[in-house]
Design a protein around this motif. Structure first.
Motif, PDB file in Angstrom:
ATOM      1  N   ARG A  94      80.781 -44.057 -23.411  1.00 24.85           N
ATOM      2  CA  ARG A  94      80.376 -44.803 -22.222  1.00 24.85           C
ATOM      3  C   ARG A  94      79.057 -44.281 -21.674  1.00 24.85           C
ATOM      4  NH1 ARG A  94      84.766 -47.725 -19.992  1.00 24.85           N
ATOM      5  NH2 ARG A  94      86.108 -48.190 -21.780  1.00 24.85           N
ATOM      6  N   PHE A  98      75.515 -46.363 -21.345  1.00 23.44           N
ATOM      7  CA  PHE A  98      74.795 -46.372 -20.077  1.00 23.44           C
ATOM      8  C   PHE A  98      73.371 -45.860 -20.246  1.00 23.44           C
ATOM      9  CE2 PHE A  98      73.418 -43.663 -16.513  1.00 23.44           C
ATOM     10  CZ  PHE A  98      73.331 -44.602 -15.494  1.00 23.44           C
ATOM     11  N   PRO A 167      77.623 -40.682 -12.030  1.00 25.17           N
ATOM     12  CA  PRO A 167      77.451 -42.117 -11.750  1.00 25.17           C
ATOM     13  C   PRO A 167      78.001 -43.019 -12.845  1.00 25.17           C
ATOM     14  CG  PRO A 167      75.347 -41.104 -12.325  1.00 25.17           C
ATOM     15  CD  PRO A 167      76.328 -39.994 -12.142  1.00 25.17           C
ATOM     16  N   VAL A 168      78.064 -42.503 -14.061  1.00 28.03           N
ATOM     17  CA  VAL A 168      78.611 -43.296 -15.167  1.00 28.03           C
ATOM     18  C   VAL A 168      80.097 -43.528 -14.962  1.00 28.03           C
ATOM     19  CG1 VAL A 168      78.946 -43.406 -17.655  1.00 28.03           C
ATOM     20  CG2 VAL A 168      76.858 -42.388 -16.728  1.00 28.03           C
ATOM     21  N   ASN A 170      81.697 -43.490 -12.252  1.00 29.94           N
ATOM     22  CA  ASN A 170      81.958 -44.240 -11.031  1.00 29.94           C
ATOM     23  C   ASN A 170      81.520 -45.701 -11.102  1.00 29.94           C
ATOM     24  OD1 ASN A 170      83.187 -42.145  -9.594  1.00 29.94           O
ATOM     25  ND2 ASN A 170      81.227 -41.338  -8.884  1.00 29.94           N
ATOM     26  N   ARG A 171      80.956 -46.111 -12.219  1.00 28.10           N
ATOM     27  CA  ARG A 171      80.553 -47.513 -12.356  1.00 28.10           C
ATOM     28  C   ARG A 171      81.794 -48.412 -12.445  1.00 28.10           C
ATOM     29  NH1 ARG A 171      75.251 -48.498 -13.982  1.00 28.10           N
ATOM     30  NH2 ARG A 171      75.850 -50.342 -15.171  1.00 28.10           N
ATOM     31  N   PRO A 172      81.775 -49.571 -11.809  1.00 32.22           N
ATOM     32  CA  PRO A 172      82.948 -50.466 -11.811  1.00 32.22           C
ATOM     33  C   PRO A 172      83.446 -50.796 -13.209  1.00 32.22           C
ATOM     34  CG  PRO A 172      81.328 -51.220 -10.217  1.00 32.22           C
ATOM     35  CD  PRO A 172      80.674 -50.107 -10.976  1.00 32.22           C
ATOM     36  N   GLU A 173      82.524 -50.964 -14.163  1.00 27.02           N
ATOM     37  CA  GLU A 173      82.945 -51.327 -15.511  1.00 27.02           C
ATOM     38  C   GLU A 173      83.645 -50.183 -16.248  1.00 27.02           C
ATOM     39  OE1 GLU A 173      78.338 -50.899 -15.748  1.00 27.02           O
ATOM     40  OE2 GLU A 173      79.877 -51.362 -14.251  1.00 27.02           O
ATOM     41  N   ASN A 174      83.586 -48.964 -15.667  1.00 29.81           N
ATOM     42  CA  ASN A 174      84.265 -47.825 -16.283  1.00 29.81           C
ATOM     43  C   ASN A 174      85.506 -47.407 -15.504  1.00 29.81           C
ATOM     44  OD1 ASN A 174      82.420 -47.632 -18.400  1.00 29.81           O
ATOM     45  ND2 ASN A 174      81.027 -46.354 -17.207  1.00 29.81           N
ATOM     46  N   GLU A 188      86.621 -41.023  -5.924  1.00 20.96           N
ATOM     47  CA  GLU A 188      85.550 -41.206  -6.897  1.00 20.96           C
ATOM     48  C   GLU A 188      85.170 -39.857  -7.468  1.00 20.96           C
ATOM     49  OE1 GLU A 188      82.165 -42.857  -4.923  1.00 20.96           O
ATOM     50  OE2 GLU A 188      81.681 -41.003  -3.859  1.00 20.96           O
TER      51      GLU A 188
END
Length: 216
Positions: A94, A98, A167-168, A170-174, A188
């Motif tokens: 992931r 990113f 930040p990776v 915490n991304r919605p897609e993850n 988070e």
């Protein structure tokens, strides 16, 4: 009271500390020396052996983590120690997705190299999540982080705090990754830590003593 707490800390955490010396090369003799030596000799490790961290040492480190102080004793954290190779690969993949086309500083700048790992191929990854409803949970997690770094070093293990991965995760897609880690809703990721047996001996980096002032 301070002396008693210091003794408890030394006995419970640092009996297995290697007989290293403080930076002035004075022999380590007292409990105070052991604590100070542990702080002064810890380094960020970015190269690890494949040997996995045993449950005994991991339990000690995690116990030290949750004994960190927190405001009003809220303990606004969730901690996950990940040793599952499949999940570790998913997390690294992931990050690589990113990172595509982006520019980073530090070790993350090498993400295009074969075999790259955002957690330096450490066999264990510790994820620390914070309660988003607390404005000072970042501070509490930072204190907890230092307990992990120092207790790991005391048991002969290496660590490296990992901010680029935050930040990776915490991304919605993850969000599915956080679900796999059983991170509760309302939390988070605050910081991550690579953990394992060091396969390098980094030099001491410059410390800026001039940024410290004593006002009398």
């Amino acid at each position: 009271m301070k002396k008693m707490l210091l003794s408890i800390f030394c006995i419970s955490l640092l009996l297995s500390c290697r007989n290293e010396t403080i930076e002035n090369n004075a022999p380590v003799k007292s409990e105070t020396d052991i604590v100070i030596n542990n702080i002064l000799t810890r380094r960020a490790i970015r190269k690890y052996k494949t040997q996995q961290v045993g449950r005994g040492k991991l339990d000690t480190i995690l116990k030290c983590a949750i004994y960190a102080p927190s405001a009003l004793n809220k303990q606004p954290w969730e901690i996950r120690a990940i040793q599952n190779p499949e999940l570790l690969k998913k997390i690294n993949d992931r990050f690589l997705s990113f990172a595509e086309g982006k520019t980073f500083q530090g070790s993350a700048a090498h993400y295009k190299e074969p075999g790259f790992s955002i957690f330096h191929n450490s066999p264990t990854l510790i994820v620390i999540a914070r309660d988003k409803s607390s404005n000072i949970s970042y501070m509490d997690c930072g204190i907890l982080l230092e307990n992990i770094l120092l207790s790991a070093h005391a048991t002969g293990l290496g660590t490296c705090p990992l901010g680029t991965l935050v930040p990776v995760l915490n991304r919605p897609e993850n969000a599915d990754l956080l679900e796999l880690m059983n991170i509760p809703e309302g939390y988070e990721v605050a910081i991550n830590v690579s953990l394992g047996y060091s396969d390098e001996t980094p030099p001491v980096k410059k410390k800026y003593a001039d940024r410290v002032k004593i006002i009398e």
